[in-house]
Motif scaffolding. Sequence first.
Motif, PDB file in Angstrom:
ATOM      1  N   VAL A 178      20.664  -9.915 -18.879  1.00 14.09           N
ATOM      2  CA  VAL A 178      20.797 -11.274 -19.410  1.00 14.09           C
ATOM      3  C   VAL A 178      19.950 -11.452 -20.666  1.00 14.09           C
ATOM      4  O   VAL A 178      20.408 -12.004 -21.680  1.00 14.09           O
ATOM      5  CB  VAL A 178      20.399 -12.314 -18.342  1.00 14.09           C
ATOM      6  CG1 VAL A 178      20.322 -13.720 -18.948  1.00 14.09           C
ATOM      7  CG2 VAL A 178      21.395 -12.300 -17.187  1.00 14.09           C
ATOM      8  N   GLY A 181      21.559 -10.086 -23.688  1.00 15.56           N
ATOM      9  CA  GLY A 181      22.857 -10.597 -24.081  1.00 15.56           C
ATOM     10  C   GLY A 181      24.003  -9.697 -23.664  1.00 15.56           C
ATOM     11  O   GLY A 181      25.149  -9.911 -24.057  1.00 15.56           O
ATOM     12  N   THR A 184      26.391 -12.494 -20.086  1.00 11.04           N
ATOM     13  CA  THR A 184      26.219 -13.880 -20.532  1.00 11.04           C
ATOM     14  C   THR A 184      27.029 -14.823 -19.650  1.00 11.04           C
ATOM     15  O   THR A 184      27.974 -14.415 -18.970  1.00 11.04           O
ATOM     16  CB  THR A 184      26.689 -14.055 -21.991  1.00 11.04           C
ATOM     17  OG1 THR A 184      28.071 -13.666 -22.089  1.00 11.04           O
ATOM     18  CG2 THR A 184      25.871 -13.201 -22.941  1.00 11.04           C
ATOM     19  N   ILE A 193      30.112 -15.361 -15.175  1.00 15.52           N
ATOM     20  CA  ILE A 193      29.415 -14.516 -16.143  1.00 15.52           C
ATOM     21  C   ILE A 193      30.362 -13.418 -16.610  1.00 15.52           C
ATOM     22  O   ILE A 193      31.354 -13.111 -15.942  1.00 15.52           O
ATOM     23  CB  ILE A 193      28.139 -13.879 -15.550  1.00 15.52           C
ATOM     24  CG1 ILE A 193      28.469 -13.019 -14.332  1.00 15.52           C
ATOM     25  CG2 ILE A 193      27.112 -14.937 -15.205  1.00 15.52           C
ATOM     26  CD1 ILE A 193      27.280 -12.266 -13.775  1.00 15.52           C
ATOM     27  N   VAL A 197      30.023 -11.285 -25.397  1.00 19.54           N
ATOM     28  CA  VAL A 197      30.748 -12.465 -25.858  1.00 19.54           C
ATOM     29  C   VAL A 197      32.234 -12.188 -25.725  1.00 19.54           C
ATOM     30  O   VAL A 197      32.765 -11.257 -26.341  1.00 19.54           O
ATOM     31  CB  VAL A 197      30.395 -12.792 -27.326  1.00 19.54           C
ATOM     32  CG1 VAL A 197      31.187 -14.010 -27.800  1.00 19.54           C
ATOM     33  CG2 VAL A 197      28.904 -13.028 -27.472  1.00 19.54           C
ATOM     34  N   THR A 206      22.193  -6.781 -29.104  1.00 21.09           N
ATOM     35  CA  THR A 206      22.682  -6.199 -27.847  1.00 21.09           C
ATOM     36  C   THR A 206      22.983  -4.715 -28.021  1.00 21.09           C
ATOM     37  O   THR A 206      22.733  -3.903 -27.119  1.00 21.09           O
ATOM     38  CB  THR A 206      23.933  -6.935 -27.356  1.00 21.09           C
ATOM     39  OG1 THR A 206      23.647  -8.329 -27.213  1.00 21.09           O
ATOM     40  CG2 THR A 206      24.388  -6.392 -26.007  1.00 21.09           C
ATOM     41  N   SER A 263      17.380 -13.180 -29.391  1.00 24.71           N
ATOM     42  CA  SER A 263      17.327 -14.223 -28.365  1.00 24.71           C
ATOM     43  C   SER A 263      15.985 -14.936 -28.293  1.00 24.71           C
ATOM     44  O   SER A 263      15.925 -16.118 -27.998  1.00 24.71           O
ATOM     45  CB  SER A 263      17.657 -13.629 -26.989  1.00 24.71           C
ATOM     46  OG  SER A 263      16.684 -12.655 -26.621  1.00 24.71           O
TER      47      SER A 263
END
Length: 494
Positions: A178, A181, A184, A193, A197, A206, A263
């Motif tokens: 998490v 990334g 997500t 989840i 992306v 990532t 992040s």
Amino acid sequence: MSAAPSTSSNAPEALDVDETPEPKNGFDRFFEITRRGSTLGTEVRGGVVTFVAMAYIVILNPIILSSGVDIDGNSLGFTQVAATTALTAGVMTVLFGLVTRLPFAFAAGLGINSFLAVSVVGQVTWPEAMGLVVINGVIIVLLAATGLRRMIFDAVPIQLKLAITVGIGLFIAFIGFVNAGFVTATGASSPPIGLGVNGSVATVPTIIFVFTLLLTGVLLARKVKGGILIGLVSGTIVAVIVEAIWNLGPMFDGDEVHPGGWSLSVPELPASIVSVPDLSLVGQISFGSFERIGVLAALMLVFTLVFTNFFDAMGTMTGLSKEAGLANEKGDFPRIRSALIVEGVGAVAGGFTSSSSNTVFIESGSGIGEGARTGFANVVTGALFLVAMFFTPLVSIVPTEVAAAALVIVGALMMAQIRFIDFSDFSVLLPVFLAVTVMPLTYSIANGIGAGFIAWVVVRSLSGKAREISPLLWIVAAGFVLYFTRGPLEAMLG
């Protein structure tokens, strides 16, 4: 592993040390470095790796706590919380290492700090919230000092202790995924989840996480000394170069969101490396919450804090001791009573410094994976935290995505403990399964332990094995029932 054998295969026999070499000197004898099959260099390296894996807390804890606005409209200052976070983590980590000689580092617990910022300060002031944390710590110290906490620890069956270790491993790995990334939230009801992306690894940070993870994995597979540390340093260097070239910036910049950014911490060299720590929050506590919201409501908050603190720490120490090969066949580890007492002191210290309850950190597994086996690794980690008070800008260079790779590696190592559990009995299988899966899925060690305990008591007793269950386990399971239903209870209490 690089400096010590993997403990997954020999954890139950790890305390048989009759044939180990004699200690080299008094320092070696005190920390039991040779006795545990380690070396001074390995302990230093392990301590450094643990600090690198935990350094994000100096940034993350202030973000969480400073976001909470109390009932009087006040919030905690970011820089002040950062300073007290590093101070408390450093002092408690060194203290734990000296008292217990175990390589379990301390820092502000993420479960409790979020609970304080989101739930508690909506009802009380920040000083009053930290007063509740102090009370929570005093209760835990008393439970440990009287031996009750150890009795509860001993009442837990070895199958559940192993399940806790495995569950924490999955929890650590999930946190890593998490934070990087790689996993997500989708924002949809199903699936909740997903990968990256829209099902794709779409950001440079990532990708750097994946690079660091695979590099570290190859180094460990080839038994390269310092593999985890080399992986972390290499990933950070790559991240700094990438940031210098593409200037990705932070993911969250005020009210703006940049999906391709870092992040938490941006891996760039800071303009100012040294800063003077502001320790003005030390001692800012109050016990006025009992008058403000009433005794019963305040006690319910304390109850929640104690349960979270108590069982998160118990589960974490169980998992770390098994991974380090310091636990015997019952899951007990050296100086357990002292460890439980000092852990309670960490809660008191965290409340007193307004940095939130300090507890054993699962990221200590990174240093253990690097070979740390003694409290001297803690001394190294704690000293680095104390230094970090003055170098907070420098600590932020390591991006969360790089540190996350170490967490996934450690999760994989801890997962190996599952092979010691006999799954032929379903009355064992179901409680173990619940303990292992509920931890990562609810993002809480305490929730996983509670689900496992309740299932163990109910399923085993109704399967004709009630006499095998310790009375203390019944009491703890009943306590977890109250813990899980605290929302309706709080509503009834007003």
